[in-house]
Design a protein around this motif. Structure first.
Motif, mmCIF file in Angstrom:
data_model
loop_
_atom_site.group_PDB
_atom_site.id
_atom_site.type_symbol
_atom_site.label_atom_id
_atom_site.label_comp_id
_atom_site.label_asym_id
_atom_site.label_seq_id
_atom_site.Cartn_x
_atom_site.Cartn_y
_atom_site.Cartn_z
ATOM 1 N N SER A 179 0.921 -1.168 0.017
ATOM 2 C CA SER A 179 -0.197 -0.154 -0.020
ATOM 3 C C SER A 179 0.641 1.351 -0.091
ATOM 4 O O SER A 179 0.621 2.182 -0.919
ATOM 5 N N THR A 180 1.886 1.368 1.039
ATOM 6 C CA THR A 180 2.712 2.493 0.908
ATOM 7 C C THR A 180 3.289 2.835 -0.361
ATOM 8 O O THR A 180 3.268 3.896 -0.748
ATOM 9 N N ASN A 181 4.029 1.663 -0.903
ATOM 10 C CA ASN A 181 4.785 1.808 -2.210
ATOM 11 C C ASN A 181 3.827 2.008 -3.452
ATOM 12 O O ASN A 181 4.241 2.917 -4.140
ATOM 13 N N ALA A 182 2.651 1.473 -3.469
ATOM 14 C CA ALA A 182 1.805 1.769 -4.509
ATOM 15 C C ALA A 182 1.363 3.149 -4.378
ATOM 16 O O ALA A 182 1.237 3.745 -5.557
ATOM 17 N N ARG A 183 0.887 3.572 -3.443
ATOM 18 C CA ARG A 183 0.843 5.123 -3.202
ATOM 19 C C ARG A 183 1.718 6.102 -3.703
ATOM 20 O O ARG A 183 1.378 7.015 -4.511
ATOM 21 N N GLU A 199 14.993 -4.843 4.726
ATOM 22 C CA GLU A 199 16.016 -3.988 5.300
ATOM 23 C C GLU A 199 15.822 -2.699 4.607
ATOM 24 O O GLU A 199 16.674 -1.893 4.700
ATOM 25 N N MET A 200 14.830 -2.169 3.944
ATOM 26 C CA MET A 200 14.838 -0.980 3.334
ATOM 27 C C MET A 200 13.586 -0.262 3.592
ATOM 28 O O MET A 200 12.705 -0.749 4.069
ATOM 29 N N THR A 201 13.818 1.152 3.552
ATOM 30 C CA THR A 201 12.683 2.000 3.930
ATOM 31 C C THR A 201 11.763 2.100 2.682
ATOM 32 O O THR A 201 11.993 1.558 1.505
ATOM 33 N N ALA A 202 10.582 2.665 2.986
ATOM 34 C CA ALA A 202 9.408 2.577 1.801
ATOM 35 C C ALA A 202 10.150 3.616 0.910
ATOM 36 O O ALA A 202 9.835 3.476 -0.536
ATOM 37 N N GLU A 203 10.889 4.665 1.004
ATOM 38 C CA GLU A 203 11.531 5.593 0.279
ATOM 39 C C GLU A 203 12.308 4.668 -0.674
ATOM 40 O O GLU A 203 12.477 4.724 -2.026
ATOM 41 N N GLN A 204 13.138 3.986 -0.094
ATOM 42 C CA GLN A 204 14.079 3.241 -1.092
ATOM 43 C C GLN A 204 13.478 2.014 -1.946
ATOM 44 O O GLN A 204 13.921 1.880 -3.012
ATOM 45 N N THR A 205 12.337 1.506 -1.368
ATOM 46 C CA THR A 205 11.498 0.520 -2.304
ATOM 47 C C THR A 205 10.974 1.204 -3.450
ATOM 48 O O THR A 205 10.969 0.788 -4.424
ATOM 49 N N SER A 206 10.259 2.357 -3.130
ATOM 50 C CA SER A 206 9.579 2.975 -4.187
ATOM 51 C C SER A 206 10.568 3.471 -5.248
ATOM 52 O O SER A 206 10.356 3.422 -6.345
ATOM 53 N N ARG A 207 11.562 3.902 -4.974
ATOM 54 C CA ARG A 207 12.753 4.580 -5.776
ATOM 55 C C ARG A 207 13.031 3.488 -6.726
ATOM 56 O O ARG A 207 13.206 3.833 -7.782
ATOM 57 N N LEU A 208 13.243 2.247 -5.959
ATOM 58 C CA LEU A 208 13.824 1.196 -6.974
ATOM 59 C C LEU A 208 12.568 0.825 -8.074
ATOM 60 O O LEU A 208 13.159 0.908 -9.363
ATOM 61 N N ILE A 209 11.570 1.043 -7.605
ATOM 62 C CA ILE A 209 10.348 0.795 -8.758
ATOM 63 C C ILE A 209 10.547 1.799 -9.562
ATOM 64 O O ILE A 209 10.176 1.373 -10.960
ATOM 65 N N ILE A 210 10.399 3.032 -9.204
ATOM 66 C CA ILE A 210 10.310 4.285 -10.059
ATOM 67 C C ILE A 210 11.415 3.951 -11.226
ATOM 68 O O ILE A 210 11.078 4.567 -12.098
ATOM 69 N N GLU A 211 12.575 4.066 -10.587
ATOM 70 C CA GLU A 211 13.893 4.098 -11.471
ATOM 71 C C GLU A 211 13.534 2.722 -12.604
ATOM 72 O O GLU A 211 13.797 2.945 -13.650
ATOM 73 N N ASP A 212 13.266 1.654 -12.216
ATOM 74 C CA ASP A 212 12.893 0.633 -13.211
ATOM 75 C C ASP A 212 11.951 0.851 -14.280
ATOM 76 O O ASP A 212 12.273 0.913 -15.405
ATOM 77 N N ILE A 213 10.950 1.692 -13.628
ATOM 78 C CA ILE A 213 9.877 2.088 -14.537
ATOM 79 C C ILE A 213 10.135 3.183 -15.488
ATOM 80 O O ILE A 213 10.189 3.023 -16.935
ATOM 81 N N GLU A 214 10.935 4.029 -14.800
ATOM 82 C CA GLU A 214 11.648 5.346 -15.762
ATOM 83 C C GLU A 214 12.506 4.909 -16.724
ATOM 84 O O GLU A 214 12.308 5.109 -18.048
ATOM 85 N N ALA A 215 13.422 3.811 -16.305
ATOM 86 C CA ALA A 215 14.426 3.500 -17.345
ATOM 87 C C ALA A 215 13.604 2.629 -18.495
ATOM 88 O O ALA A 215 13.814 2.784 -19.785
ATOM 89 N N ARG A 216 12.572 1.804 -18.365
ATOM 90 C CA ARG A 216 12.027 1.097 -19.119
ATOM 91 C C ARG A 216 11.016 1.785 -20.297
ATOM 92 O O ARG A 216 10.934 1.413 -21.213
ATOM 93 N N LEU A 217 10.530 2.962 -19.625
ATOM 94 C CA LEU A 217 9.781 3.840 -20.471
ATOM 95 C C LEU A 217 10.343 4.790 -21.078
ATOM 96 O O LEU A 217 9.937 5.647 -21.645
#
Ligand code: DC
Length: 221
Positions: A22-26, A198-216
């Motif tokens: 939930s936190t990361n999806a938001r 071992e990760m904060t929500a910020e670190q997790t969502s950053r990982l997801i965002i970077e992956d999406i941005e690189a692929r798009l």
């Protein structure tokens, strides 16, 4: 000349309870300016509806009937697509321990899952989505190019739930969600697995965002 409208993008985020979906999806939805969809809330809303109307959640026929008849529709507001019943979204009511106990039963009913699949796919009519749940990558939008499976150690997930003031037997719920016959919780083919113990929500969502941005091929946010 008419330009063809592109298909909405669906980011699928699955994982067990308290894995940070939930936190990361938001966060991801907010940064990308996509709509957030909490599909767990939809199952919870049906659980709440059954309890409120005296429908036995262990009676799958009665639950199926209720799901066919209830006046539940989609509504897009405040950056979310939600299921509302008679125009009402029971935001607080669906978070009680009674509803948490009831929801596993309604979520295991095959006809309910069919109904939910139809309505959850309809969410794409509102635009690009970040959709969280248990079977988004495997069953609801298996065609999505953006699938993430979040996980964390059971001790860490229990700690997170306790910090929210909720005491819950997560292992029992995980077992029920993973072992049910219809659309059990599974890692989707092609999903990127992120263990965020071992990760904060910020670190997790950053990982997801970077992956999406690189692929798009989007500029980095
Ligand atoms: O994410 P949550 O705890 O609010 O989900 C509530 C319940 O609904 C949970 O036991 C699993 C179930 N669920 C599901 O079966 N499929 C989904 N897509 C989302 C939730």
């Amino acid at each position: 000349m008419t330009t063809k409208k592109r298909q909405p993008i669906v980011i699928a985020i699955d994982g067990p309870s308290a894995s940070g979906k939930s936190t990361n999806a938001r966060m991801v939805a907010k940064i990308l300016n996509y709509l957030h969809v909490d599909t767990g809330a939809m199952y919870r809303t049906l659980g709440w509806y059954c309890l409120k109307n005296g429908i036995d959640v262990n009676d799958s026929l009665a639950v199926t009937k209720a799901c066919r008849r209830w006046k539940a529709t989609l509504q897009s507001s405040e950056g979310q697509v939600r299921l509302v019943v008679d125009g009402y979204y029971p935001a607080q009511e669906i978070r009680t321990s009674e509803v948490s106990a009831a929801v596993v039963h309604v979520a295991a009913v095959p006809k309910v899952r069919e109904w939910m699949k139809r309505i959850q796919r309809e969410c794409a009519q509102f635009g690009d989505l970040v959709m969280e749940g248990r079977d988004i990558g495997t069953n609801i939008f298996p065609e999505s190019d953006f699938k993430y499976y979040l996980d964390a150690k059971i001790e860490e997930r229990t700690r997170r739930r306790a910090a929210e003031g909720v005491t819950e037997n997560l292992e029992a719920r995980d077992r029920r969600d993973s072992q049910r016959a219809t659309s059990p919780l599974m890692i989707a083919l092609g999903a990127r697995v992120i263990n965020n113990s071992e990760m904060t929500a910020e670190q997790t969502s950053r990982l997801i965002i970077e992956d999406i941005e690189a692929r798009l091929k989007l500029p980095r946010s």
